[in-house]
Design an enzyme around this catalytic site. Sequence first.
Site, PDB file in Angstrom:
ATOM      1  N   ASP A 153      24.696  19.132  15.962  1.00  0.00           N
ATOM      2  CA  ASP A 153      26.140  18.979  15.963  1.00  0.00           C
ATOM      3  C   ASP A 153      26.393  18.124  14.728  1.00  0.00           C
ATOM      4  O   ASP A 153      26.113  16.922  14.736  1.00  0.00           O
ATOM      5  CB  ASP A 153      26.585  18.249  17.238  1.00  0.00           C
ATOM      6  CG  ASP A 153      28.089  18.072  17.266  1.00  0.00           C
ATOM      7  OD1 ASP A 153      28.677  17.747  16.214  1.00  0.00           O
ATOM      8  OD2 ASP A 153      28.691  18.255  18.331  1.00  0.00           O
ATOM      9  N   HIS A 154      26.888  18.745  13.660  1.00  0.00           N
ATOM     10  CA  HIS A 154      26.868  18.012  12.391  1.00  0.00           C
ATOM     11  C   HIS A 154      27.737  16.755  12.413  1.00  0.00           C
ATOM     12  O   HIS A 154      27.550  15.850  11.620  1.00  0.00           O
ATOM     13  CB  HIS A 154      27.215  18.935  11.205  1.00  0.00           C
ATOM     14  CG  HIS A 154      28.677  19.224  11.078  1.00  0.00           C
ATOM     15  ND1 HIS A 154      29.300  20.203  11.792  1.00  0.00           N
ATOM     16  CD2 HIS A 154      29.644  18.663  10.315  1.00  0.00           C
ATOM     17  CE1 HIS A 154      30.586  20.237  11.472  1.00  0.00           C
ATOM     18  NE2 HIS A 154      30.829  19.304  10.575  1.00  0.00           N
ATOM     19  N   HIS A 201      31.790  18.862  19.048  1.00  0.00           N
ATOM     20  CA  HIS A 201      32.039  17.680  18.207  1.00  0.00           C
ATOM     21  C   HIS A 201      32.853  16.613  18.951  1.00  0.00           C
ATOM     22  O   HIS A 201      32.489  15.441  18.980  1.00  0.00           O
ATOM     23  CB  HIS A 201      32.819  18.071  16.949  1.00  0.00           C
ATOM     24  CG  HIS A 201      32.164  19.145  16.131  1.00  0.00           C
ATOM     25  ND1 HIS A 201      30.811  19.215  15.952  1.00  0.00           N
ATOM     26  CD2 HIS A 201      32.682  20.185  15.432  1.00  0.00           C
ATOM     27  CE1 HIS A 201      30.522  20.260  15.182  1.00  0.00           C
ATOM     28  NE2 HIS A 201      31.644  20.866  14.855  1.00  0.00           N
TER      29      HIS A 201
HETATM   30  C1  BG6 Z   1      32.574  23.463  12.492  1.00  0.00           C
HETATM   31  C2  BG6 Z   1      33.604  24.411  12.998  1.00  0.00           C
HETATM   32  O1  BG6 Z   1      31.634  23.169  13.485  1.00  0.00           O
HETATM   33  O2  BG6 Z   1      33.214  22.250  12.106  1.00  0.00           O
HETATM   34  C3  BG6 Z   1      34.650  24.684  11.943  1.00  0.00           C
HETATM   35  O3  BG6 Z   1      32.976  25.636  13.358  1.00  0.00           O
HETATM   36  C4  BG6 Z   1      35.260  23.393  11.467  1.00  0.00           C
HETATM   37  O4  BG6 Z   1      35.668  25.547  12.427  1.00  0.00           O
HETATM   38  C5  BG6 Z   1      34.168  22.418  11.066  1.00  0.00           C
HETATM   39  O5  BG6 Z   1      36.087  23.687  10.353  1.00  0.00           O
HETATM   40  C6  BG6 Z   1      34.756  21.052  10.783  1.00  0.00           C
HETATM   41  O6  BG6 Z   1      33.773  20.229  10.226  1.00  0.00           O
HETATM   42  P1  BG6 Z   1      34.165  19.063   9.236  1.00  0.00           P
HETATM   43  O7  BG6 Z   1      32.880  18.366   8.966  1.00  0.00           O
HETATM   44  O8  BG6 Z   1      34.790  19.704   8.035  1.00  0.00           O
HETATM   45  O9  BG6 Z   1      35.152  18.229   9.975  1.00  0.00           O
END
Ligand code: BG6
Length: 514
Positions: free
Chosen positions: A206-207, A269
Site C-alpha cells: 500500500d504505497h 490507503h
Molecule cells: C492509487 C489509486 O492507489 O493511489 C489511484 O489507484 C490514486 O487512483 C493514487 O490516484 C493516489 O496516490 P498518490 O500517492 O498520488 O496520493
Amino acid sequence: MTATVDGKAATNPLRAGLQTDRISDPCSVVFFGASGDLFKRMLLPAMYSLRVRGILPNDFSIVGFSRSKYSDDQFRQYCKEQLDQFSTPDAKPQGAIWDDFAKRLSYISAEFDDHNAYGALAKRLNDNDANLGTKGNRLFYLSTPPSLFPKIIDQLKEADLNPHQGQEGWARIIVEKPFGTDLDSARELQQTVDRVFPESAVYRIDHYLGKEPVQDIMALRFANTIFEPVWNRNYVDSVQITAAEQLGVELRGGYYDNAGALRDMIQNHVMNLLALVAMEPPAGRDADAIRAEKAKVLSAIEPPAVADVPAMSARGQYGAGAINGKAVQAYRQEPDVNPNSNTETFAAVKLTIENWRWAGVPFYLRSGKRLAKKTSEIAVTFKPIPHRIYGETTDTIEPNVLVMKIQPEEGVAMRFSAKVPGPKSHIRSVFMDFNYGTGFGVQSPPAYERLIGDAMRGDQTLFTRWDAVERAWEIVMPVLEVWENTKDFTFPNYASGSEGPDVSFKLFPGWRPL
Ligand code: BG6
C-alpha cells in the site's frame, strides 16, 4: 554505508543527508509486468535511485518479465529511456553507476501462464547467482493486472521458485494493490498466496505506507508524551481523514469504472491511515507488534448493517468543471468509462471504533477525484473548552485541531486560540506549523523506494498483513453492496474542481475545506 562501483563511492551527494545504512542481502528482483506503466514510472526509478543512494546491495540483478518483446539489450535501452524521462534529476542514468546497473538488467518475454518461461526464469536466476553474486535470494514483484496474480503465483510454485525446503537463500513476493476486488475475491487470492508463500514472505503493498509523513504518525504519537494522554474519547471530538485528488481517472477508466473510490482508496490507503492514528501503542517497533495493533483496531470497527448504510455514507461522481482554471470533462465522458456509469469517484463514510479509547468518537473518511485541491491529511478535532472566560461575546472560540499533513505539504499543524494584541480580549484561531522540508532540510524519498528497500531487507512493518486487509474489506462490503445495487440518479453530483458533493456535507457538516 556507501555503494561502490569499481571501488569508488557511488552515493549521490544531494541525498547524502538521508539514511543509507539499510543495505539488504544480495538478491535478484523479478518484476512481472515490466513493460507496464507502474514499472516505468515508479518501480524502475525507485530501483535506480536505491542504487544511486547506495541502498541496493552491490550484488543484485533485475529481471523483467512481461509479454512485450524485448531482447536483454533492448530492455536495457528501454530502461535507460524511461529513467531519462521519469527519474529525479539526481538519479539520471549515466556514468559508472548506470553501466553497472545496466549489466545487471535482463528480460524474459512470455505469457504469464507459459510454464516453460518459468523454467527459463529459474535458470536465469541461477545464472545470476553464479555470475552476479545474488546468492539464491529472490524477490518477486507482481505489478501486472490483478487477474494475473494467481497464475503467476501458481507458476512460481511449479517452477520451485517459492520458499521451500532445501532452497538456498530466501524467496519473497510483493503483491501490488488491489488485493482482491471484494471480500470473496480477496479471500480467494489469499488462499492462492497462502498455498505458495508463507505470510512471512508476503509483502502486500500500500504505497501510502511508504510516505514519510504516514510513518511519522506513529512517531508523533509514540515519541512524544504530550499527545497520548489526550488521544482518546475524553478529549477528541472527531477525526477526519481526507485523501483528495485533482486528477481525474486519466487513462485508467477501464479499471476505475469497475472499482470506484471506495475500493480504490478507502479500503486500503485511507483505512491504513485510520489504523495508524487509532491503534494502541505497540509493545515494540518490530513488524508484528505494529501490524497486530493495526489489525486489532480494525477488528473493533463493526461493519455497518445494510439498513444503516445511507446514514453513514455519501457518494459522488464528478461532472464537468474546471481544475486550476482549465476546463475538464465529466467522469462519464472519460475514455473507457460507461456513459451511464453509476461508479462513484467520491466516497465518504463515518465509522466508529468500539473500544475503550474511542467509543462514541466518529471517524469521518473521504476520498475523491477532481476535487478543488490535492490534499491528504488527518485532522483530529478536540472537544470545545468546557467553560468560557476569554473572548469578546462576538468571538467564536474554535476547538483545537491537530492536522497531520501527508501531501502535498508534509508536516504537522496545530490550531489553537490566541489573544489578539490590544486592549480588548479578542480571541482568534492561529496555527503552529511544522514542515518536514524546512525542518529537516531533506526531501522525503518516494514511497516505492522505501517499500522496495524494506522488502529486500525483509522488513514487513510497512506492508499490510492479511488479517488487516480482510477486515478492511469486511468493513466496506455493506457499503459497496448497497452502492452497487442502487443506482444514484443524482450523478454527476459535484462539479470538477469543487469541494465534493453536498451529500458529504450532510453526512458531516464539519469537513475541513480542501
Ligand atoms: C492509487 C489509486 O492507489 O493511489 C489511484 O489507484 C490514486 O487512483 C493514487 O490516484 C493516489 O496516490 P498518490 O500517492 O498520488 O496520493
